[in-house]
Design a protein around this motif. Structure first.
Motif, mmCIF file in Angstrom:
data_model
loop_
_atom_site.group_PDB
_atom_site.id
_atom_site.type_symbol
_atom_site.label_atom_id
_atom_site.label_comp_id
_atom_site.label_asym_id
_atom_site.label_seq_id
_atom_site.Cartn_x
_atom_site.Cartn_y
_atom_site.Cartn_z
ATOM 1 N N GLU A 1 0.196 -1.189 -0.103
ATOM 2 C CA GLU A 1 0.339 -0.075 0.000
ATOM 3 C C GLU A 1 0.977 0.596 -0.251
ATOM 4 N N ARG A 2 2.779 0.915 0.539
ATOM 5 C CA ARG A 2 3.166 2.630 0.614
ATOM 6 C C ARG A 2 3.713 2.388 -0.706
ATOM 7 N N GLN A 3 4.205 1.843 -1.062
ATOM 8 C CA GLN A 3 5.203 1.648 -2.027
ATOM 9 C C GLN A 3 4.886 0.592 -2.899
ATOM 10 N N ASN A 4 3.965 0.618 -3.960
ATOM 11 C CA ASN A 4 3.091 -0.343 -5.197
ATOM 12 C C ASN A 4 4.521 -0.504 -6.145
ATOM 13 N N SER A 5 5.667 0.095 -6.215
ATOM 14 C CA SER A 5 6.540 0.264 -7.837
ATOM 15 C C SER A 5 7.772 -1.017 -6.866
ATOM 16 N N ASN A 6 7.252 -1.417 -6.343
ATOM 17 C CA ASN A 6 8.260 -2.941 -5.215
ATOM 18 C C ASN A 6 8.287 -3.826 -5.728
ATOM 19 N N PHE A 7 6.741 -3.615 -6.219
ATOM 20 C CA PHE A 7 6.259 -5.266 -6.399
ATOM 21 C C PHE A 7 6.207 -5.405 -7.988
#
Length: 95
Positions: free
Chosen positions: A55-61
């Motif tokens: 939810e915080r950093q969607n770009s990591n997934f």
């Protein structure tokens, strides 16, 4: 994690074959990740930490972790279809 895994699986039970060991290990890892609150994570579940990070950093997934979730019901479903139709390969043997 290795000490906990050994204590609750290989030292506590005797397995007749490798498939039974794999099945029990997968069940324990699912239980550990979704049911046990860890002190090192401030008494939160490991999977909850992953979803909060999503939810915080969607770009990591690359993929949503909820879409790749293997629950116990899914393992029972695959086991049933393997016994009925035999279409899964040997690495997914649950019997």
């Amino acid at each position: 994690m290795n000490r906990i895994l050994k204590h609750y699986t290989t030292k506590a039970y005797f397995y007749k074959n490798l498939d039974k060991l794999k099945r029990h290990m997968m069940t324990f890892v699912l239980y550990y990740n979704h049911q046990i609150k860890l002190k090192s994570l401030k008494y939160q579940l490991p999977f909850d930490i992953i979803t909060l990070e999503l939810e915080r950093q969607n770009s990591n997934f690359n993929h949503n972790p909820n879409h790749m979730l293997w629950g116990l019901k899914m393992l029972l479903f695959l086991s049933f279809y393997q016994q009925q139709f035999g279409f899964l390969n040997s690495s997914f043997s649950f019997s």
